[in-house]
Enzyme design. Structure first.
Site, PDB file in Angstrom:
ATOM      1  N   ASP A 239       0.832  -1.201   0.000  1.00 13.35           N
ATOM      2  CA  ASP A 239       0.000   0.000   0.000  1.00 13.35           C
ATOM      3  C   ASP A 239       0.872   1.260   0.000  1.00 13.35           C
ATOM      4  O   ASP A 239       1.815   1.376   0.785  1.00 13.35           O
ATOM      5  CB  ASP A 239      -0.861  -0.027   1.267  1.00 13.35           C
ATOM      6  CG  ASP A 239      -1.821   1.140   1.342  1.00 13.35           C
ATOM      7  OD1 ASP A 239      -2.722   1.209   0.510  1.00 13.35           O
ATOM      8  OD2 ASP A 239      -1.657   1.989   2.251  1.00 13.35           O
ATOM      9  N   GLU A 307       1.581  -0.517  -5.124  1.00 11.05           N
ATOM     10  CA  GLU A 307       0.587   0.508  -5.481  1.00 11.05           C
ATOM     11  C   GLU A 307       1.308   1.800  -5.815  1.00 11.05           C
ATOM     12  O   GLU A 307       1.820   2.487  -4.934  1.00 11.05           O
ATOM     13  CB  GLU A 307      -0.373   0.758  -4.316  1.00 11.05           C
ATOM     14  CG  GLU A 307      -1.512   1.672  -4.740  1.00 11.05           C
ATOM     15  CD  GLU A 307      -2.135   2.480  -3.629  1.00 11.05           C
ATOM     16  OE1 GLU A 307      -3.250   2.979  -3.809  1.00 11.05           O
ATOM     17  OE2 GLU A 307      -1.499   2.644  -2.565  1.00 11.05           O
TER      18      GLU A 307
HETATM   19  C1  BGC Z   1      -5.238   2.712  -0.207  1.00 14.14           C
HETATM   20  C2  BGC Z   1      -6.337   3.589   0.283  1.00 14.14           C
HETATM   21  C3  BGC Z   1      -5.953   4.101   1.661  1.00 14.14           C
HETATM   22  C4  BGC Z   1      -4.582   4.770   1.646  1.00 14.14           C
HETATM   23  C5  BGC Z   1      -4.030   4.924   3.007  1.00 14.14           C
HETATM   24  C6  BGC Z   1      -4.148   3.746  -0.351  1.00 14.14           C
HETATM   25  O1  BGC Z   1      -3.282   3.668  -1.232  1.00 14.14           O
HETATM   26  O2  BGC Z   1      -5.505   2.066  -1.405  1.00 14.14           O
HETATM   27  O3  BGC Z   1      -7.552   2.934   0.311  1.00 14.14           O
HETATM   28  O4  BGC Z   1      -6.895   5.035   2.090  1.00 14.14           O
HETATM   29  O5  BGC Z   1      -3.659   4.004   0.926  1.00 14.14           O
HETATM   30  O6  BGC Z   1      -3.598   3.699   3.497  1.00 14.14           O
END
Ligand code: BGC
Length: 582
Positions: A239, A307
Site C-alpha cells: 500500500d 501501489e
Molecule cells: C489505499 C487507500 C488508503 C490509503 C491509506 C491507499 O493507497 O488504497 O484505500 O486510504 O492508501 O492507506
C-alpha cells in the site's frame, strides 16, 4: 480525469508523461514486444489473473452487516469458476477502522470483525486447494495511532520507539514544522501535547507515518511479512509505497501552479519531498529479499504488487535493479484514462514501450479507491474495456463486482463512511460508492451479501446485476469475463504471446497477440459511440491477399463463432471482439 484520492491520481504525471529524461511517446510504428520465453512454473503470476476482494463488502458470514474471512472462503468456488488465479484481500488486520483497515493496530492479527487467525488459515488452505493464491495488503507507510508502537513512541521523547515514527519540533515561530500536507486534506503534521512535538502523517492523523530509516522498525515490519508468509500468504500488495520515505532535510513542497481550487487540497503542492524519495527502492528491495527467501526454500515465487500512481517511466524504477523490486508495480495508466481511442492507444503504447526488457506488464481498470469501471465508462464501454484488460499482455487485476458490471451506488449523506468524503465533503472524493456489497443474487435480502444490515447500501440494480442471474445468461458481463478468462488459460498466444499494437484507425484500438504456430489473435475495440469498420492498413500482415479469415472467439455483442474477413470488420458502437486468425 475522474475524481479519485488525490495521491492516487498523481501530480499530473499520468496527464503529462514526459518526465525529465523520459522517452517521448512515439508516433512511429508500434514496437513489437516478443513472446515471453517459457517461464519457470513458479512465476505463476505472469499467466495469472488477480482479483481484488474488499473484505468488508464481499460476503458476510455472521449477519453483522460486514463481510469477513469466512465469507470469502464460502465464495471461493465462485472465484474458481470465474477463472482467476489469485485474490488480493484488502486489509483485515486489527484496526480502529478510521480508514477501514488501512490503519493497522497489529500487523500480525485479524480484526474480530473479519474473524480470527484460524479463519485466515482455513481461507488460505481452501484457496490453495482450489489453485488460488492469496495476496495480502501490507500497509507499511503508516500504522494506526492505536498501534502499541505509536502509543509507546508518543509517550516521551526518549522512548526507544520514538524514532519509529517521524517527530519534529514546531517551526521556529510555532506551528507545523513545514508545509507538507495530508492526502486527505489539511496539514500532514499533528501536534502531540504529551511532548509538544509534531508527528507526520501522509494520510489521516490517526495514521502516523512509520520511519523506514529506523533499522529496528525495518526489522519489525519485515518480521510481520514473514509472519504471514509462514502462514501461507503468497505475497503482498504494498500500500502507498511511494510515500515510505520523506526528504531528510524536511524541505517544503513547492506550490503546484496547475492546482484548481475545488479539487483536493493535497494537490495544491507538488509532493516532490514526500513521495518517490531516494531510499524507497531500498525498502522495496528489503521486502523482495524476504519474499525471495521463501522462494529459495520451496521454489514458489512470492509476489509483490506495488501501489504506485505514476508515469510508465517512474513505475519502471520500482521493478528494481537485478530484480530487487516489485514484480508488478501497478499500472494504472488506463484507470484514469478518458475513454477515447487516441488516449487509450497512446497509454498502451507508452507503457509497453517504456517497459524494461524482461519485466512483466500488468493492467488495472478498477479498485477500491476509484469510481467503478461501469460508472466511469458506461455499461457497454465497460464490457469493451474487459476485452482490453484480459487480452493485453501481462497480468490483469479485476476489482470485485466489475465482472458483473456493478456500478457506483449513491450514498445518502447519513450513511457516508469514508474519511476521504468526511474530511473534504462535497468534492466527490468519497470512495464508498465503489465499495458497496457484492451482488450475489436478486432473490435474497441484500443481494445475498448479509442477513443483517449492510454497512453500505446494496445497489438498486441488484435484481438484474447479480451473480446468480448472470451465470444463467450467456450474454451477461459475467459470461464475457468467464469466456475471456478461459481463453487466456487455453490459448498460449493470449497468455504469453508476442504483442503488436496496430496503428489506430479512427475509434478502433487494435492489437495482435501471437505465439508462433500456436495461435494468432486480433483484438479490436471500438472505443467510439458510432458503428465503424476496421480495415487493416497495408503492411499490417493481417491479411493474405485481402482474404485472411478469422473467427470471433469472444466479444461484447454475442457474435461468437462469426466468421470475419480480417480485411474488413464491422464493429458496433463500443464493441470489443477477439478474433482467432487462420
Ligand atoms: C489505499 C487507500 C488508503 C490509503 C491509506 C491507499 O493507497 O488504497 O484505500 O486510504 O492508501 O492507506
Amino acid at each position: 480525469m475522474p475524481r479519485a484520492l488525490r495521491h492516487l491520481v498523481p501530480l499530473g504525471l499520468l496527464a503529462a508523461p514526459l518526465l525529465a529524461g523520459a522517452q517521448a511517446p512515439s508516433s512511429a510504428a508500434p514496437k513489437v514486444i516478443p513472446a515471453a520465453a517459457v517461464t519457470p512454473a513458479d512465476r505463476w503470476w505472469e499467466e495469472g489473473v488477480v482479483y481484488q476482494v474488499y473484505p468488508r463488502s464481499f460476503q458476510d458470514s455472521d449477519g453483522n452487516g460486514v463481510g469477513d474471512l469466512r465469507g470469502i472462503t464460502q465464495r471461493l468456488d465462485y472465484l474458481k469458476t470465474l477463472g482467476i488465479n489469485a485474490i488480493w484481500i484488502s486489509p483485515f488486520f486489527p484496526s480502529p477502522m478510521r480508514d477501514f483497515g488501512y490503519d493497522v493496530a497489529d500487523y500480525t492479527g485479524v480484526d474480530s470483525t473479519f474473524g480470527t487467525l484460524a479463519d485466515f488459515d482455513a481461507l488460505a488452505k481452501a484457496a490453495h486447494a482450489r489453485g488460488i493464491r492469496v495476496i495480502l495488503d501490507f500497509v507499511a507507510n503508516h500504522s494506526s495511532d492505536q498501534h502499541p508502537w505509536f502509543k509507546e513512541s508518543r509517550s516521551s521523547r526518549t522512548n526507544p520507539k520514538r524514532d519509529w515514527y517521524i517527530w519534529r519540533d514546531p517551526a521556529p515561530g510555532g506551528g507545523p514544522p513545514n508545509n507538507w500536507l495530508s492526502v486527505f486534506g489539511g496539514s500532514g503534521w499533528t501536534r502531540d501535547s504529551t511532548t509538544g512535538q509534531y508527528y507526520f502523517h501522509q494520510f489521516l492523523k490517526e495514521q502516523p507515518d512509520l520511519n523506514w530509516r529506523n533499522p529496528e522498525l525495518q526489522k519489525a515490519m519485515l518480521a510481520a511479512m514473514r509472519f504471514w508468509l509462514d502462514r501461507g500468504a503468497d505475497g503482498f500488495r504494498l500500500d502507498a509505497f511511494p510515500h515510505f520515505v520523506e526528504d531528510s532535510l524536511f524541505r517544503d513542497n513547492p506550490v503546484n501552479p496547475n492546482w484548481r481550487p475545488g479539487s483536493g487540497e493535497y494537490d495544491s503542492l507538488q509532493a516532490v519531498h514526500t513521495t518517490h524519495q531516494p531510499g524507497t527502492l531500498d525498502v522495496l528491495c528489503q521486502m523482495r529479499r524476504v519474499a525471495n527467501s521463501y522462494q529459495a526454500r520451496d521454489g514458489r515465487s512470492r509476489l509483490l504488487i506495488g501501489e504506485v500512481y505514476a508515469s510508465p517511466q517512474q513505475l519502471n524504477v520500482y521493478y528494481g535493479k537485478n530484480g530487487c523490486g516489485a514484480q508488478l508495480p501497478s499500472n494504472f495508466g488506463l484507470l484514469g484514462a478518458p475513454w477515447k481511442s487516441d488516449v487509450i492507444w497512446q497509454r498502451i503504447d507508452d507503457y509497453m514501450r517504456a517497459l524494461p526488457a524482461g519485466r512483466w506488464p500488468n493492467w488495472v481498470l478498477g479498485n477500491h479507491d476509484n469510481p467503478r469501471l461501469a460508472t466511469r465508462l458506461g455499461p457497454d464501454a465497460a464490457r469493451a474495456a474487459a476485452v482490453l484488460l484480459l487480452t493485453l499482455p501481462g497480468t490483469p487485476t479485476i476489482y470485485y463486482g466489475d465482472e458483473l458490471g456493478m456500478r457506483n451506488v449513491p450514498i445518502p449523506p447519513d450513511r457516508v463512511q469514508d474519511p476521504a468524503e468526511k474530511q473534504q465533503p462535497g468534492l466527490g472524493l468519497g470512495r464508498d460508492p465503489e465499495r458497496t456489497p457484492m451482488q450475489w443474487t436478486g432473490s435474497a435480502p441484500n443481494g445475498g451479501f448479509t442477513t443483517g444490515t449492510p454497512w453500505l447500501p446494496v445497489a438498486s440494480d441488484v435484481d438484474s446485476v447479480n451473480v446468480a442471474r448472470e451465470q444463467r445468461d450467456s450474454a451477461s458481463t459475467l459470461a464475457l469475463y468467464e469466456r475471456l478468462l478461459k481463453l487466456r488459460k487455453t490459448e498460449p498466444a493470449l497468455a504469453r504471446g508476442s504483442f503488436r499494437l496496430l496503428p489506430r484507425q479512427g475509434d478502433v484500438v487494435a492489437f495482435l497477440r501471437e505465439d508462433g504456430s500456436r495461435g494468432r489473435y486480433l483484438t479490436l475495440v471500438n472505443v467510439g459511440t458510432t458503428a465503424t469498420t476496421y480495415a487493416p492498413a497495408a503492411g499490417d500482415r493481417l491479411t493474405r491477399g485481402g482474404k485472411r479469415r478469422g473467427t470471433i472467439v469472444a466479444g461484447t455483442r454475442g457474435r461468437r463463432g462469426d466468421r470475419v474477413t480480417a480485411a474488413d470488420i464491422a464493429l458496433e458502437p463500443n464493441e470489443g471482439v477477439v478474433i482467432r486468425l487462420k
